[in-house]
Design a protein around this motif. Structure first.
Motif, PDB file in Angstrom:
ATOM      1  N   HIS A   1       0.461  15.287  -2.359  1.00 55.69           N
ATOM      2  CA  HIS A   1       0.431  15.598  -0.557  1.00 55.69           C
ATOM      3  C   HIS A   1       2.073  14.704  -0.640  1.00 55.69           C
ATOM      4  O   HIS A   1       2.157  13.603  -1.287  1.00 55.69           O
ATOM      5  CB  HIS A   1      -0.394  14.715  -0.408  1.00 55.69           C
ATOM      6  N   PRO A   2       2.927  14.759   0.564  1.00 59.98           N
ATOM      7  CA  PRO A   2       4.354  13.664   0.554  1.00 59.98           C
ATOM      8  C   PRO A   2       3.448  13.358   1.959  1.00 59.98           C
ATOM      9  O   PRO A   2       2.474  12.699   1.783  1.00 59.98           O
ATOM     10  CB  PRO A   2       4.588  15.638   1.569  1.00 59.98           C
ATOM     11  N   VAL A   3       4.228  12.149   1.377  1.00 58.33           N
ATOM     12  CA  VAL A   3       3.907  10.877   2.145  1.00 58.33           C
ATOM     13  C   VAL A   3       4.678  10.079   2.994  1.00 58.33           C
ATOM     14  O   VAL A   3       6.144  10.208   3.185  1.00 58.33           O
ATOM     15  CB  VAL A   3       3.919   9.956   0.783  1.00 58.33           C
ATOM     16  N   VAL A   4       4.335  10.171   4.312  1.00 56.21           N
ATOM     17  CA  VAL A   4       5.104   9.737   5.313  1.00 56.21           C
ATOM     18  C   VAL A   4       4.375   8.032   5.317  1.00 56.21           C
ATOM     19  O   VAL A   4       2.940   8.477   6.129  1.00 56.21           O
ATOM     20  CB  VAL A   4       5.400  10.068   6.059  1.00 56.21           C
ATOM     21  N   LEU A   5       5.062   7.425   5.750  1.00 60.85           N
ATOM     22  CA  LEU A   5       5.046   5.407   5.931  1.00 60.85           C
ATOM     23  C   LEU A   5       5.603   5.300   7.141  1.00 60.85           C
ATOM     24  O   LEU A   5       7.091   5.546   7.164  1.00 60.85           O
ATOM     25  CB  LEU A   5       5.174   4.961   5.182  1.00 60.85           C
ATOM     26  N   VAL A   6       5.074   4.884   8.126  1.00 59.59           N
ATOM     27  CA  VAL A   6       5.634   3.887   9.795  1.00 59.59           C
ATOM     28  C   VAL A   6       5.973   1.851   8.787  1.00 59.59           C
ATOM     29  O   VAL A   6       4.667   1.802   8.521  1.00 59.59           O
ATOM     30  CB  VAL A   6       4.322   3.788  10.822  1.00 59.59           C
ATOM     31  N   GLY A   7       6.814   1.702   8.822  1.00 62.38           N
ATOM     32  CA  GLY A   7       7.241   0.636   8.915  1.00 62.38           C
ATOM     33  C   GLY A   7       7.818  -0.134   9.570  1.00 62.38           C
ATOM     34  O   GLY A   7       7.807   0.767  11.542  1.00 62.38           O
TER      35      GLY A   7
ATOM     36  N   LEU B   1       0.361  -1.651   0.155  1.00 63.04           N
ATOM     37  CA  LEU B   1       0.118   0.150   0.211  1.00 63.04           C
ATOM     38  C   LEU B   1       0.125   1.064  -0.321  1.00 63.04           C
ATOM     39  O   LEU B   1       0.171   2.230  -0.311  1.00 63.04           O
ATOM     40  CB  LEU B   1      -0.980  -0.006   0.879  1.00 63.04           C
ATOM     41  N   GLY B   2       2.205   1.444   0.996  1.00 62.52           N
ATOM     42  CA  GLY B   2       2.861   2.016   1.067  1.00 62.52           C
ATOM     43  C   GLY B   2       3.256   2.916  -0.713  1.00 62.52           C
ATOM     44  O   GLY B   2       3.432   3.889  -1.228  1.00 62.52           O
ATOM     45  N   ILE B   3       3.437   2.055  -1.325  1.00 58.71           N
ATOM     46  CA  ILE B   3       4.185   2.108  -2.966  1.00 58.71           C
ATOM     47  C   ILE B   3       2.669   3.166  -3.646  1.00 58.71           C
ATOM     48  O   ILE B   3       2.914   4.033  -4.198  1.00 58.71           O
ATOM     49  CB  ILE B   3       4.061   1.300  -4.199  1.00 58.71           C
ATOM     50  N   GLY B   4       1.277   2.255  -3.852  1.00 54.62           N
ATOM     51  CA  GLY B   4       0.613   2.983  -3.756  1.00 54.62           C
ATOM     52  C   GLY B   4       0.503   4.642  -3.009  1.00 54.62           C
ATOM     53  O   GLY B   4      -0.318   5.522  -4.250  1.00 54.62           O
ATOM     54  N   LEU B   5       0.292   4.944  -1.776  1.00 56.67           N
ATOM     55  CA  LEU B   5       0.106   5.908  -1.178  1.00 56.67           C
ATOM     56  C   LEU B   5       1.303   6.708  -1.956  1.00 56.67           C
ATOM     57  O   LEU B   5       1.033   7.938  -2.269  1.00 56.67           O
ATOM     58  CB  LEU B   5       0.197   5.801   0.091  1.00 56.67           C
ATOM     59  N   ALA B   6       2.023   6.267  -2.669  1.00 50.57           N
ATOM     60  CA  ALA B   6       3.596   6.922  -3.089  1.00 50.57           C
ATOM     61  C   ALA B   6       3.055   7.874  -4.094  1.00 50.57           C
ATOM     62  O   ALA B   6       3.462   8.779  -4.157  1.00 50.57           O
ATOM     63  CB  ALA B   6       4.940   6.496  -2.707  1.00 50.57           C
ATOM     64  N   PHE B   7       3.107   6.661  -5.280  1.00 50.24           N
ATOM     65  CA  PHE B   7       1.969   6.865  -6.604  1.00 50.24           C
ATOM     66  C   PHE B   7       1.173   8.176  -6.203  1.00 50.24           C
ATOM     67  O   PHE B   7       1.052   9.501  -7.311  1.00 50.24           O
ATOM     68  CB  PHE B   7       1.835   5.688  -7.285  1.00 50.24           C
ATOM     69  N   ALA B   8       0.178   7.840  -5.820  1.00 52.30           N
ATOM     70  CA  ALA B   8      -1.297   8.627  -5.287  1.00 52.30           C
ATOM     71  C   ALA B   8      -1.133   9.944  -4.909  1.00 52.30           C
ATOM     72  O   ALA B   8      -1.103  11.356  -5.243  1.00 52.30           O
ATOM     73  CB  ALA B   8      -2.917   8.336  -3.969  1.00 52.30           C
ATOM     74  N   GLY B   9       0.343  10.078  -3.583  1.00 53.55           N
ATOM     75  CA  GLY B   9       0.874  11.387  -3.336  1.00 53.55           C
ATOM     76  C   GLY B   9       1.498  12.846  -4.352  1.00 53.55           C
ATOM     77  O   GLY B   9       1.299  13.468  -4.497  1.00 53.55           O
TER      78      GLY B   9
ATOM     79  N   LEU C   1      10.202   2.523  -2.029  1.00 52.09           N
ATOM     80  CA  LEU C   1       9.714   3.405  -1.037  1.00 52.09           C
ATOM     81  C   LEU C   1      10.474   4.918  -0.633  1.00 52.09           C
ATOM     82  O   LEU C   1       9.589   5.834  -1.325  1.00 52.09           O
ATOM     83  CB  LEU C   1       8.997   3.020   0.449  1.00 52.09           C
ATOM     84  N   ARG C   2      11.361   5.150  -0.718  1.00 52.51           N
ATOM     85  CA  ARG C   2      12.476   5.652  -0.722  1.00 52.51           C
ATOM     86  C   ARG C   2      12.403   6.369  -1.924  1.00 52.51           C
ATOM     87  O   ARG C   2      12.482   7.315  -2.282  1.00 52.51           O
ATOM     88  CB  ARG C   2      13.957   5.764   0.259  1.00 52.51           C
ATOM     89  N   ALA C   3      13.025   5.818  -2.925  1.00 50.75           N
ATOM     90  CA  ALA C   3      12.859   6.250  -3.968  1.00 50.75           C
ATOM     91  C   ALA C   3      11.383   6.741  -5.224  1.00 50.75           C
ATOM     92  O   ALA C   3      11.798   7.431  -5.480  1.00 50.75           O
ATOM     93  CB  ALA C   3      13.341   5.314  -5.751  1.00 50.75           C
ATOM     94  N   HIS C   4      10.552   6.424  -4.496  1.00 48.65           N
ATOM     95  CA  HIS C   4       9.215   7.475  -4.430  1.00 48.65           C
ATOM     96  C   HIS C   4       9.492   7.951  -4.053  1.00 48.65           C
ATOM     97  O   HIS C   4       7.527   8.966  -3.584  1.00 48.65           O
ATOM     98  CB  HIS C   4       8.746   6.238  -4.624  1.00 48.65           C
ATOM     99  N   GLY C   5      10.320   8.942  -2.995  1.00 44.73           N
ATOM    100  CA  GLY C   5       9.815   9.907  -2.304  1.00 44.73           C
ATOM    101  C   GLY C   5       9.441   9.941  -1.314  1.00 44.73           C
ATOM    102  O   GLY C   5       8.816  10.881  -0.184  1.00 44.73           O
TER     103      GLY C   5
END
Length: 173
Positions: free
Chosen positions: A94-100, A81-89, A112-116
């Protein structure tokens, strides 16, 4: 991502990459005989296999006024989902902050980091609730300090499942 942070540019042209993912006919032998079947290769889609759900959640939140323009999106994820949110962001600005957590594979962290994405890693499971509870605790800490931060809450968000309607329509076509 403070109140003075520069709002990221939106790139709505990315939405043209959603859908039309390849399908392949599988006829290889399996443990039991079968007539073959079609497999849709959503893992090859722009934004990964959960991009449609992520786009649906962020668009729905924007329409309801829950997600303000340029506000950060904060979510717990084990990766897809993080990759999808990075795309949508990126598409919506929108900046995206993910907690893993420390179980997140290094290759997924790099992707994920490569996707910003800003990636926050929790290093130990919570005594009650394990890794997911630890991720959610960190997520709540981040929401407390990120102005206008929005949590899609993927497990309780009706827009998550609604995002798969376009996939169903594509399959039917």
């Amino acid at each position: 991502m403070t109140a003075t942070a520069v709002r990221p540019a939106a790139h709505p042209e990315l939405f043209t990459l959603l859908g039309r993912t390849p399908v392949v006919r599988v006829t290889a032998g399996l443990p039991r005989p079968h007539p073959g079947f079609w497999a849709k290769l959503e893992g090859l889609a722009a934004g990964g296999m959960k991009a449609r759900a992520a786009v649906s959640m962020l668009r729905g939140a924007r329409e309801r006024g829950e997600l303000r323009p340029g506000a950060p999106v904060v979510e717990s994820t084990s990766g897809t989902l993080g990759i999808g949110l990075a795309f949508a962001g990126q598409a919506l600005g929108h900046p995206v902050v993910l907690v893993g957590d420390s179980e997140l594979e290094p290759s997924m962290r790099q992707l994920l980091r490569a996707h910003g994405v800003r990636l926050e890693i929790v290093d130990r499971p919570a005594p009650h609730g394990g890794w997911q509870a630890a991720r959610l605790a960190r997520l709540r800490e981040l929401l407390a300090v990120l102005p206008d931060g929005y949590w899609p809450d993927q497990y309780n968000n009706p827009d998550n499942t609604a995002g798969y309607a376009s996939l169903a329509a594509e399959l039917a076509a």
